[in-house]
Every structure is written in C-alpha cells, then in structure tokens.
Enzyme design. Structure first.
Site, PDB file in Angstrom:
ATOM      1  N   HIS A   1      -4.048  -2.182  -9.209  1.00 25.66           N
ATOM      2  CA  HIS A   1      -4.762  -0.985  -8.758  1.00 25.66           C
ATOM      3  C   HIS A   1      -4.204   0.292  -9.402  1.00 25.66           C
ATOM      4  O   HIS A   1      -4.269   1.369  -8.829  1.00 25.66           O
ATOM      5  CB  HIS A   1      -4.794  -0.883  -7.224  1.00 25.66           C
TER       6      HIS A   1
ATOM      7  N   HIS B   1      -0.562   5.653  -1.745  1.00 20.00           N
ATOM      8  CA  HIS B   1       0.546   6.153  -2.556  1.00 20.00           C
ATOM      9  C   HIS B   1       0.989   7.537  -2.067  1.00 20.00           C
ATOM     10  O   HIS B   1       0.974   8.520  -2.814  1.00 20.00           O
ATOM     11  CB  HIS B   1       0.146   6.170  -4.028  1.00 20.00           C
TER      12      HIS B   1
ATOM     13  N   HIS C   1       5.994  -3.729 -12.696  1.00 22.42           N
ATOM     14  CA  HIS C   1       6.092  -2.347 -13.162  1.00 22.42           C
ATOM     15  C   HIS C   1       7.097  -1.594 -12.314  1.00 22.42           C
ATOM     16  O   HIS C   1       7.394  -1.976 -11.178  1.00 22.42           O
ATOM     17  CB  HIS C   1       4.732  -1.648 -13.111  1.00 22.42           C
TER      18      HIS C   1
ATOM     19  N   GLU D   1       5.176  -4.991  -4.832  1.00 27.95           N
ATOM     20  CA  GLU D   1       3.974  -4.897  -4.000  1.00 27.95           C
ATOM     21  C   GLU D   1       3.052  -6.111  -4.170  1.00 27.95           C
ATOM     22  O   GLU D   1       2.014  -6.197  -3.503  1.00 27.95           O
ATOM     23  CB  GLU D   1       3.215  -3.605  -4.322  1.00 27.95           C
TER      24      GLU D   1
END
Length: 419
Positions: free
Chosen positions: A12, A59, A193, A240
């Site tokens: 995402h 976020h 990441h 995540e």
C-alpha cells in the site's frame, strides 16, 4: 449466508497513488505497477464482491492521538484523508454499517477488543492500492468497504499469531452473517522496507519471495516469528506483513495463488497476490450457534422500557448530530453557537430535523434519534442547563417533581471555568 470469494494481498505504498494520479500508465519506469494490478482489477470485476474487508494501517493521519490495535470502520462512508497536501481527487467509498455491526459482535464475543470509528478519512494505506484494484468513478465505487485499521506502528503491537487468529475470527463472522452477500478480504502493507533512520532504504527480495510462498502454502509456520525477527528480515516497517497474515487467516486452510507480481522501483516493493479458496472448510461452529452466542449478553435489553443502548446502528444514525454536540467542546464552535445557533448547525451540516431537536432542546427526542446522553451534557453545559433539568425533561416531569424522586434536591453540570 455470506460467502467468501477470495483474498488479495497487496502493498500500500503511496507510490501507487502517485503513479495513478500522475497518469504514468505508459511510462516505462512506472508501467509495471499498472500491469501488476490489471489481473486484480479484473478479479474484482469477475467476482463482484458486495463488501471488501480491507485490512490496513493508518500512517499517523487519522489515528494519531488515539492509536488502537484493532479499529473497525462502522460508518456509512469513508472519505480520502488529507495527508498534508489536500485529499486525493477520488470519491468517498460507502461502508456497510449493518455488516460491520455483525462483525463487531462476533469479534467481541470471541474476546477481541475493538474500537469503532466513523467520520475519519482513510489515508494511502487504504486508497493507494484501492484506486488501482476496484473500479470507481465520480459516482462511487464498485464495492462497499469494511476497513480494519491495525496498529502496527507503535510498540508494543499484537503478535503475528494474534493477527492470524483475528483473521480466523473474521472468517467466522463472515460465514455466520445471515444475508446472501459476497465478501472479499484484502491484507495490505509490506513487503520488505524501512523508511526511517540510518536503516532506511532496506529491502530483502529473497525474504519477500519466501514470505509470499509460505503465506500461500504454510502460513502457520510464520506465526512464531517475533516482530523483531520479521523486522530483521523485512525492515522495521516491513513487519506490517502481519496484516497479510490476518487476511490469510480469514481464508480456507488450502488456497491457490492464481496471480503474483513483485516490482521494486524504489523504497518499497509493489507486490500483489490473488488467493482462491481450494478447501471447503466448515465453519468453526454452526452459524445459528454463533448468532445465539453473540447476542447472549444483550438478549432482553430491547424490552427494557425507556432504555436505548448505544449500538453501532444508533451511533451511525446519530453520528452527525453527536459529532456536532461534541464539537461544542471547541471554544470557537461554542462562541459561534452562542452568537448564532443556526449558523453553527448549518456549518456542521445538520439537517432540518437535527436542527429542530437542538433548537427546541428536545432532550428525549435526541435520545430517540440516536444521541448518546453524554453529548446532551455538553449542550447543557454550553446553554447553562443543568443535568437535573435534562433528566426531568426526559422523564416528562417538572424539575420540582423530579427532585422529589431524589434523595437530595441538587443540580449540577459538566461545565468548567471559561475565560
């Protein structure tokens, strides 16, 4: 009963939304993004799910001062969030409050603690991949959304096993829903990441490939990975991927990955997987038993005279009015309301009936409409009306007559000291 049509795993990253909004469809650097999502978009067209359960993390956009482990979106619609430069030019997506309430009842009965939200925008964690997966135009989207916001940024967070168990419980909720709807599940985030500190820019394609293979064929082998190990292998933010495990837990034991892509243009891989159910797993319990169990705590409450539990259904119906009354805790809104009530209510978007309820101080009418009592207190504090006055009005009594039913003839409110 509701039916599960399959699951989607997707990154995402905001890179997806940037490429879409900049119309870089044929740019060689960006084109692989769109090519990877074309089969997913076609899958949604073919399957035509009524609702998409969408698992993602905010976020620090709409969830900052209140950060839950698991928050369920129960609202009628969800707007794109403003992440700093204005919201994206995409339409709001409709929710499904009735289905959301059923899911909430099952999850809570299964001892998962939830928070519920509405009126909050969804950031790129939701709309970035959604905008290339699901058809939409200025009139709306081809599917309703049930967002599940997961707290994966603040430590401590739930374990990989807890996310998987949440998915198992979601499956039970879907299969016990008595209406004939088709449900898809999307797990988002990842893959490897890291976006902060000296470790930013970390990627591990070998781990990404292994994770995707295990997710399809042996997801339970991932459940004992500590968060720190997932972060070591995939970068801190890459941990995540536990949200992919939640999606996988909601599917049957045996699945087949019918589409898989992986593209690493910059900081975060852009990956997708389509998972089709291949085993006909029975529900963990008979759906009728589930329905009886989730309603056990509240059976009979509908017969309690003069009592109106603040259900999700009522909170959605009364959200706009509750939101306005809560806004009276803002000194600027209070000032406007005291100077011009109608202007304040118009600014809040209240309809004529909601304005009437406030204007007439129709306390019991507001309760019937879906307002929770503690918002009445706030209106009372702003208008100088005590709690006892509100109680008396709800009982249809004068204040003196209501006071006779109390042990002490006092009045009070929640107002404090104002400059």
């Amino acid at each position: 009963m509701a039916k599960i049509v399959g699951g989607i795993a997707t990154s995402h990253t905001p890179t997806i939304a940037f490429a879409k909004d900049a119309k870089k469809f044929d740019d060689p650097v960006w084109k692989p993004i769109f090519e990877g999502y074309e089969p997913v978009q076609q899958w949604f067209r073919d399957k035509k799910p009524d609702v998409l359960i969408y698992i993602y993390n905010d976020h620090m956009t709409s969830f900052f001062d209140h950060y839950s482990h698991f928050a369920l979106g129960v609202g009628e619609k969800f707007e794109p969030a403003d992440e700093g430069g204005g919201p994206r030019d995409i339409p709001a997506i409709m929710g499904d409050p009735k289905f959301a309430e059923h899911v909430a009842k099952v999850m809570v009965a299964n001892e998962f603690d939830l928070s519920y939200f509405q009126g909050k925008g969804l950031d790129h964690g939701a709309f970035s991949p959604l905008s290339v997966m699901v058809d939409h135009n200025e009139n709306g989207w081809a599917v309703k959304l049930l967002p599940v916001v997961c707290g994966v940024l603040t430590v401590p967070l739930p374990s990989a096993r807890r996310f998987y168990k949440f998915g198992k419980s979601l499956r039970q909720a879907i299969l016990s829903y008595p209406e004939d709807i088709k449900v898809a599940i999307a797990g988002t985030g990842g893959l490897s990441h890291q976006v902060h500190g000296e470790g930013c820019g970390f990627n591990n394609p070998d781990w990404d490939m292994k994770f995707m293979d295990m997710l399809e064929k042996d997801p339970e082998a991932l459940l004992d990975y500590p968060i720190a190990k997932l972060a070591e292998l995939g970068g801190w933010e890459g941990a995540e991927v536990v949200m992919w495990l939640m999606m996988r837990g909601a599917l049957s034991a045996e699945v087949e990955c019918t589409h898989k892509t992986y593209f690493l243009p910059s900081m975060c891989p852009i990956a997708t997987m389509i998972m089709e159910e291949r085993s006909n797993d029975a529900p963990v319990e008979d759906p009728a038993t589930t329905l009886e169990r989730i309603n056990w705590d509240y059976a009979g409450s509908e017969k309690m005279e003069g009592t109106y539990p603040f259900t999700i259904e009522r909170s959605v119906k009364g959200f706009r009015l509750n939101h306005f009354l809560h806004s009276l805790t803002d000194p600027k809104v209070r000032k406007l309301f005291r100077e011009d009530e109608d202007a304040a209510m118009t600014q809040a978007g209240l309809n004529d009936e909601e304005k009437r309820l406030v204007r007439e101080r129709d306390w019991i009418g507001m309760i019937h409409y879906g307002v929770i009592f503690f918002m009445l207190e706030k209106l009372g504090a702003v208008t100088g009306i005590g709690n006892i006055d509100i109680y008396a009005a709800m009982k249809g009594l004068s204040v003196p007559d209501f006071q006779k039913t109390r042990n002490a003839q006092i009045n009070y409110g929640v107002a404090g000291k104002e400059d």
